[in-house]
Design an enzyme around this catalytic site. Structure first.
Site, PDB file in Angstrom:
ATOM      1  N   HIS A  37       0.813  -1.219   0.000  1.00 21.10           N
ATOM      2  CA  HIS A  37       0.000   0.000   0.000  1.00 21.10           C
ATOM      3  C   HIS A  37       0.847   1.268   0.000  1.00 21.10           C
ATOM      4  O   HIS A  37       0.327   2.349   0.289  1.00 21.10           O
ATOM      5  CB  HIS A  37      -0.950  -0.002   1.199  1.00 21.10           C
ATOM      6  CG  HIS A  37      -1.952  -1.116   1.150  1.00 21.10           C
ATOM      7  ND1 HIS A  37      -2.690  -1.520   2.240  1.00 21.10           N
ATOM      8  CD2 HIS A  37      -2.350  -1.905   0.115  1.00 21.10           C
ATOM      9  CE1 HIS A  37      -3.493  -2.517   1.893  1.00 21.10           C
ATOM     10  NE2 HIS A  37      -3.292  -2.770   0.613  1.00 21.10           N
ATOM     11  N   CYS A  66       3.918  14.120  -6.780  1.00 26.74           N
ATOM     12  CA  CYS A  66       3.134  15.110  -7.506  1.00 26.74           C
ATOM     13  C   CYS A  66       2.324  14.387  -8.577  1.00 26.74           C
ATOM     14  O   CYS A  66       2.880  13.633  -9.380  1.00 26.74           O
ATOM     15  CB  CYS A  66       4.048  16.158  -8.151  1.00 26.74           C
ATOM     16  SG  CYS A  66       3.158  17.340  -9.190  1.00 26.74           S
ATOM     17  N   CYS A 100       6.433  22.218 -10.146  1.00 20.34           N
ATOM     18  CA  CYS A 100       5.443  22.614 -11.147  1.00 20.34           C
ATOM     19  C   CYS A 100       4.187  23.254 -10.562  1.00 20.34           C
ATOM     20  O   CYS A 100       3.305  23.669 -11.302  1.00 20.34           O
ATOM     21  CB  CYS A 100       5.044  21.408 -12.003  1.00 20.34           C
ATOM     22  SG  CYS A 100       3.949  20.234 -11.146  1.00 20.34           S
ATOM     23  N   SER A 132      -6.568  -8.422   9.771  1.00 15.99           N
ATOM     24  CA  SER A 132      -7.894  -9.034   9.729  1.00 15.99           C
ATOM     25  C   SER A 132      -8.205  -9.562   8.336  1.00 15.99           C
ATOM     26  O   SER A 132      -9.174 -10.299   8.142  1.00 15.99           O
ATOM     27  CB  SER A 132      -8.963  -8.013  10.121  1.00 15.99           C
ATOM     28  OG  SER A 132      -8.988  -6.948   9.185  1.00 15.99           O
ATOM     29  N   ASN A 174      -2.866 -13.214  15.161  1.00 18.12           N
ATOM     30  CA  ASN A 174      -3.782 -12.070  15.090  1.00 18.12           C
ATOM     31  C   ASN A 174      -4.784 -12.128  16.232  1.00 18.12           C
ATOM     32  O   ASN A 174      -5.347 -13.184  16.533  1.00 18.12           O
ATOM     33  CB  ASN A 174      -4.543 -12.066  13.758  1.00 18.12           C
ATOM     34  CG  ASN A 174      -5.301 -10.776  13.543  1.00 18.12           C
ATOM     35  OD1 ASN A 174      -4.709  -9.712  13.396  1.00 18.12           O
ATOM     36  ND2 ASN A 174      -6.628 -10.848  13.537  1.00 18.12           N
ATOM     37  N   GLY A 203      -8.259 -11.574  17.263  1.00 17.20           N
ATOM     38  CA  GLY A 203      -9.572 -11.397  16.678  1.00 17.20           C
ATOM     39  C   GLY A 203      -9.761 -12.137  15.372  1.00 17.20           C
ATOM     40  O   GLY A 203      -8.884 -12.857  14.888  1.00 17.20           O
TER      41      GLY A 203
END
Length: 279
Positions: free
Chosen positions: A122, A130, A184, A223, A247, A249
């Protein structure tokens, strides 16, 4: 919450049986570093819906809200340090116990802890691009722009939110000055994959290649509600490759996981490293 000795032994056995374990980490990896996660233990999202990528690019009002909140929230994230889980994970990799690492996190803490060849699915919040000329800037540089142009918000205090955001709704967004590209004058965007956007094609290809090369998958602190992470569990299961997860949960892939460790990463991973070190 810490794993009991029997569960830790099972996790160590899983790691020992596989030579090329692909590791996938999520927000639960960094909560001990003071960075909030998006969901509770039932996988339910906390707070308001995050900024959507298409809206950010299309609407100046959305950009103003994002950058105002980020200006207040980023100092907390930039001050965060790797926790014991990050350090132990790097140690397990260095010892050859774990293989390639992919993360859904954008905080850069795996690299700071010493993990090599981290694939950031991600993006990285500490970089800004830019949208017009594609120049790249350190997020710290942009923070300087924001503080200089918006002194009324400098030093504001708000509850931290995930990924450098803050629970803040400024009253005077119309007067908030956006950061701009010094080359720019164009529109700046954090170098992350916003909700509503897809993982870049080259990153996806590399991630799939790592999954194909692996003989098992270890999920830590995710999750798996977001498809960009869940897809690797589906691929592993369809390929007959076992999956383990650390993990607290529920996860979206619970029915696919062969070993679930309901414990936090910052205590489980150091204990796992210690167990191998004592052999």
């Amino acid at each position: 919450m810490t794993a009991d000795s029997e569960t830790l032994d099972r996790l160590a056995g899983f790691v020992a049986r596989h030579q090329r374990i692909l590791v996938l980490t999520g927000a639960g990896m960094s909560t001990a570093s003071g960075i909030p996660d998006y969901r509770d233990r039932d996988g339910v999202r906390r707070g308001k819906t995050p900024v959507q990528g298409p809206d950010f690019r299309k609407l100046e009002a959305v950009r103003r809200r994002y950058w105002a909140r980020s200006m207040v929230g980023y100092p907390t994230l930039s001050a965060a340090a790797p926790n014991a889980g990050h350090t132990a994970l790097a140690g397990l990799q260095a010892a050859g116990r774990l293989g390639a690492l992919m993360t859904q996190n954008v905080d850069g803490l795996h690299q700071r802890a010493g993990s090599a060849e981290v694939l950031e699915l991600h993006g990285n919040i500490h970089k800004v691009v830019c949208l017009d000329c594609h120049a790249s800037f350190p997020r710290a540089f942009v923070q300087g722009q924001l503080v200089e142009a918006n002194p009324a918000l400098a030093g504001a205090v708000a509850t931290p939110a995930p990924d450098g955001d803050a629970q803040l709704e400024p009253d005077a967004l119309a007067e908030f000055h956006l950061p701009y590209c010094v080359h720019c004058g164009g529109t700046l965007k954090p170098d992350v994959v916003f909700f509503g956007d897809g993982v870049p094609a080259d990153c996806t290809r590399e991630a799939l290649a790592r999954m194909m090369d692996a003989d098992a998958l270890l999920v830590i602190g995710s999750s798996l509600v977001v498809y960009s992470g869940f897809r690797f569990c589906r691929i592993a299961a369809d390929s007959g490759k076992p999956i383990a997860a650390i993990n607290l949960g529920k996860t979206r892939a619970d029915e696919l996981i062969s070993l679930k460790v309901e414990a936090n990463a910052e205590s489980t991973l150091p204990a796992l490293l210690k167990q191998f070190a004592s052999e």
